[in-house]
Design a protein around this motif. Structure first.
Motif, PDB file in Angstrom:
ATOM      1  N   SER A 198       0.865  84.381  44.976  1.00 47.45           N
ATOM      2  CA  SER A 198      -0.193  85.315  44.578  1.00 47.45           C
ATOM      3  C   SER A 198      -0.075  85.720  43.120  1.00 47.45           C
ATOM      4  O   SER A 198      -1.089  85.859  42.423  1.00 47.45           O
ATOM      5  N   GLU A 199       1.129  85.903  42.616  1.00 46.46           N
ATOM      6  CA  GLU A 199       1.275  86.350  41.228  1.00 46.46           C
ATOM      7  C   GLU A 199       0.824  85.282  40.229  1.00 46.46           C
ATOM      8  O   GLU A 199       0.555  85.590  39.071  1.00 46.46           O
ATOM      9  N   ASN A 200       0.690  84.049  40.695  1.00 46.30           N
ATOM     10  CA  ASN A 200       0.141  83.000  39.834  1.00 46.30           C
ATOM     11  C   ASN A 200      -1.378  82.994  39.838  1.00 46.30           C
ATOM     12  O   ASN A 200      -1.997  82.273  39.059  1.00 46.30           O
ATOM     13  N   GLY A 223       0.037  89.067  36.566  1.00 54.85           N
ATOM     14  CA  GLY A 223       0.000  87.627  36.791  1.00 54.85           C
ATOM     15  C   GLY A 223       1.043  86.892  35.971  1.00 54.85           C
ATOM     16  O   GLY A 223       1.442  87.332  34.893  1.00 54.85           O
ATOM     17  N   VAL A 224       1.463  85.746  36.495  1.00 58.23           N
ATOM     18  CA  VAL A 224       2.520  84.956  35.868  1.00 58.23           C
ATOM     19  C   VAL A 224       2.046  83.513  35.708  1.00 58.23           C
ATOM     20  O   VAL A 224       1.477  82.926  36.637  1.00 58.23           O
ATOM     21  N   ILE A 231      -4.228  81.333  49.664  1.00 59.55           N
ATOM     22  CA  ILE A 231      -3.021  81.909  49.061  1.00 59.55           C
ATOM     23  C   ILE A 231      -2.259  82.720  50.113  1.00 59.55           C
ATOM     24  O   ILE A 231      -2.847  83.163  51.097  1.00 59.55           O
ATOM     25  N   GLY A 232      -0.966  82.861  49.894  1.00 56.93           N
ATOM     26  CA  GLY A 232      -0.127  83.646  50.788  1.00 56.93           C
ATOM     27  C   GLY A 232       0.977  82.849  51.443  1.00 56.93           C
ATOM     28  O   GLY A 232       2.027  83.395  51.802  1.00 56.93           O
ATOM     29  N   GLY A 233       0.767  81.537  51.625  1.00 56.26           N
ATOM     30  CA  GLY A 233       1.766  80.728  52.311  1.00 56.26           C
ATOM     31  C   GLY A 233       3.089  80.674  51.581  1.00 56.26           C
ATOM     32  O   GLY A 233       4.161  80.786  52.192  1.00 56.26           O
ATOM     33  N   ASN A 234       3.043  80.508  50.275  1.00 60.14           N
ATOM     34  CA  ASN A 234       4.285  80.457  49.510  1.00 60.14           C
ATOM     35  C   ASN A 234       4.911  81.838  49.360  1.00 60.14           C
ATOM     36  O   ASN A 234       6.143  81.949  49.277  1.00 60.14           O
ATOM     37  N   GLY A 264      -4.889  90.388  49.358  1.00 54.33           N
ATOM     38  CA  GLY A 264      -5.983  91.295  49.038  1.00 54.33           C
ATOM     39  C   GLY A 264      -6.119  91.528  47.548  1.00 54.33           C
ATOM     40  O   GLY A 264      -7.234  91.558  47.002  1.00 54.33           O
ATOM     41  N   LYS A 265      -4.983  91.664  46.858  1.00 48.69           N
ATOM     42  CA  LYS A 265      -5.025  91.835  45.411  1.00 48.69           C
ATOM     43  C   LYS A 265      -5.585  90.586  44.734  1.00 48.69           C
ATOM     44  O   LYS A 265      -6.289  90.685  43.726  1.00 48.69           O
TER      45      LYS A 265
END
Length: 396
Positions: free
Chosen positions: A132-134, A142-143, A171-174, A216-217
């Motif tokens: 998610s942060e990607n 974000g990264v 998104i979310g699996g990793n 959600g974010k």
């Protein structure tokens, strides 16, 4: 030799350690403008060619799109399964993944590429291994990932030069640790003669609230970028999707768990009990929670939990490709097996929808886009049919 097949138990123990070393990126990135002539001229907000955009992780980037089923033949075109074959013993994954070969693995058959004419241009920003942060904007935590800016920041450029109509997000699996779950469950079959489901379920339960907050974010970040680009929420849709199970239930596995065939031949080294947990507990749990996020954020939900039913790795209803059984979307497996030796491609391709699976999920996206923008549906396949047999039912 392919996967874990035809190796002694001792050699298997040594080789399986490579699985950890390789980091099995699963699942469970604007150089990424692809398909349909991405267009280079600037356009005013909401003008220019229409676009469908994919964002997120490997389950939507196109990971494993190189493979048309799984074959034990480890030379030439592997009985027609290897789309990266050039000639003789020469292979070029770039034929499928372009410049992202070995990295984000955005394949030419990825979901937005396979969905058909739902927009003038297909833009694939998703990247294998992304969390998610990607996705988040750099200004909001974000990264960058694999040399690329956060996906929401890339989306801003696309939104400015195209008329974005659909944004598909996986998104979310990793965040949840799909790769580690699969690795640990494989270890418990190969090395420890024990089950993984109990420990893994505990770990999932500890993480899932934060993971879903991040999902959600991610939706919020997409909304923020689009609003910043001048789009009204009603002028485009976000399709938030769940994940399919790449392995079948224990009773639906064509290899017995009492010997090494699941390991050495099938490339699906999991106990029945763990397979049942993954198929009937973990995947539905994640789907249910993602459905909740979609409802809370007012976006469309696409449930993929049953998309690979009967087409999973080692499923009784599907077959490996061989010299007498050609690669076919109607008979072959739709997911990539575990190739721990990396003698056919990279281990990061393991346990993802392959070429046939991606054609199918592309059809799912096309069907979903034909529905209301705030709807929810489950996409399923018709036994014995190709991707044209995909259909929608109400989401559970």
């Amino acid at each position: 030799m392919i996967g874990f097949r035809n190796v002694s138990k001792d050699r298997t123990r040594r080789r399986v350690r490579r699985l950890a070393g390789a980091g099995m990126v699963l699942p469970l990135a604007v150089s990424a403008l692809v398909a349909g002539g991405a267009g280079t001229s600037a356009a005013s907000t909401g003008s220019g060619p229409t676009a469908v955009v994919s964002m997120g992780d490997s389950y939507i980037s196109g990971e494993a799109g190189r493979w048309k089923g799984n074959s034990l033949t480890n030379s030439g075109n592997r009985n027609g399964t290897d789309r990266g074959w050039v000639t003789g013993s020469t292979y070029d994954p770039g034929k499928v993944y372009g410049t992202t070969a070995g990295g984000c693995h955005r394949s030419d058959s990825a979901e937005v590429r396979s969905a058909g004419a739902i927009a003038d241009v297909a833009v694939n920003l998703a990247c294998s291994g992304a969390t998610s942060e990607n996705v988040f904007r750099a200004s909001n935590g974000g990264v960058a990932f694999k040399g690329e800016a956060p996906q929401a920041d890339q989306l801003a450029a696309v939104a400015a030069s195209h008329d974005v109509k659909v944004i598909a997000l996986s998104i979310g699996g990793n965040d949840l640790g799909f790769a580690d779950i699969i690795k640990d469950c494989a270890y418990d079959f190969i090395l420890w003669n024990s089950y993984c489901y109990d420990d893994q379920q505990y770990g999932v339960d500890q993480k899932i609230d934060q993971v879903m907050a991040n999902v959600g974010k991610s939706v919020d970040e997409v909304r923020a970028v689009m609003r910043g680009a001048g789009y009204a929420d009603s002028s485009y849709r976000i399709v938030l999707q769940s994940y399919p199970s790449p392995i079948p239930r224990g009773a639906e596995n064509r290899y017995t768990q009492s010997d090494w065939s699941r390991l050495n031949t099938g490339g699906c080294p999991f106990w029945n009990r763990d397979s049942d947990w993954a198929r009937d507990s973990l995947v539905p749990q994640i789907a249910g929670r993602i459905k909740g996020v979609a409802a809370a954020k007012g976006v469309q939900f696409l449930d993929l939990r049953d998309m690979l039913q009967g087409r999973e790795v080692c499923a009784k209803a599907s077959k490996q490709v061989s010299s007498t059984v050609p690669a076919s979307a109607k008979t072959s497996e739709w997911a990539r097996w575990i190739d721990n030796n990396e003698s056919q491609g990279l281990i990061q391709e393991s346990m993802h929808p392959n070429y046939f699976g991606q054609l199918a999920v592309g059809r799912c996206l096309a069907l979903a886009v034909a529905q209301p923008a705030n709807s929810g549906a489950s996409c399923k396949n018709t036994a014995g049919a190709d991707q044209s047999g995909m259909y929608l039912t109400p989401a559970p």
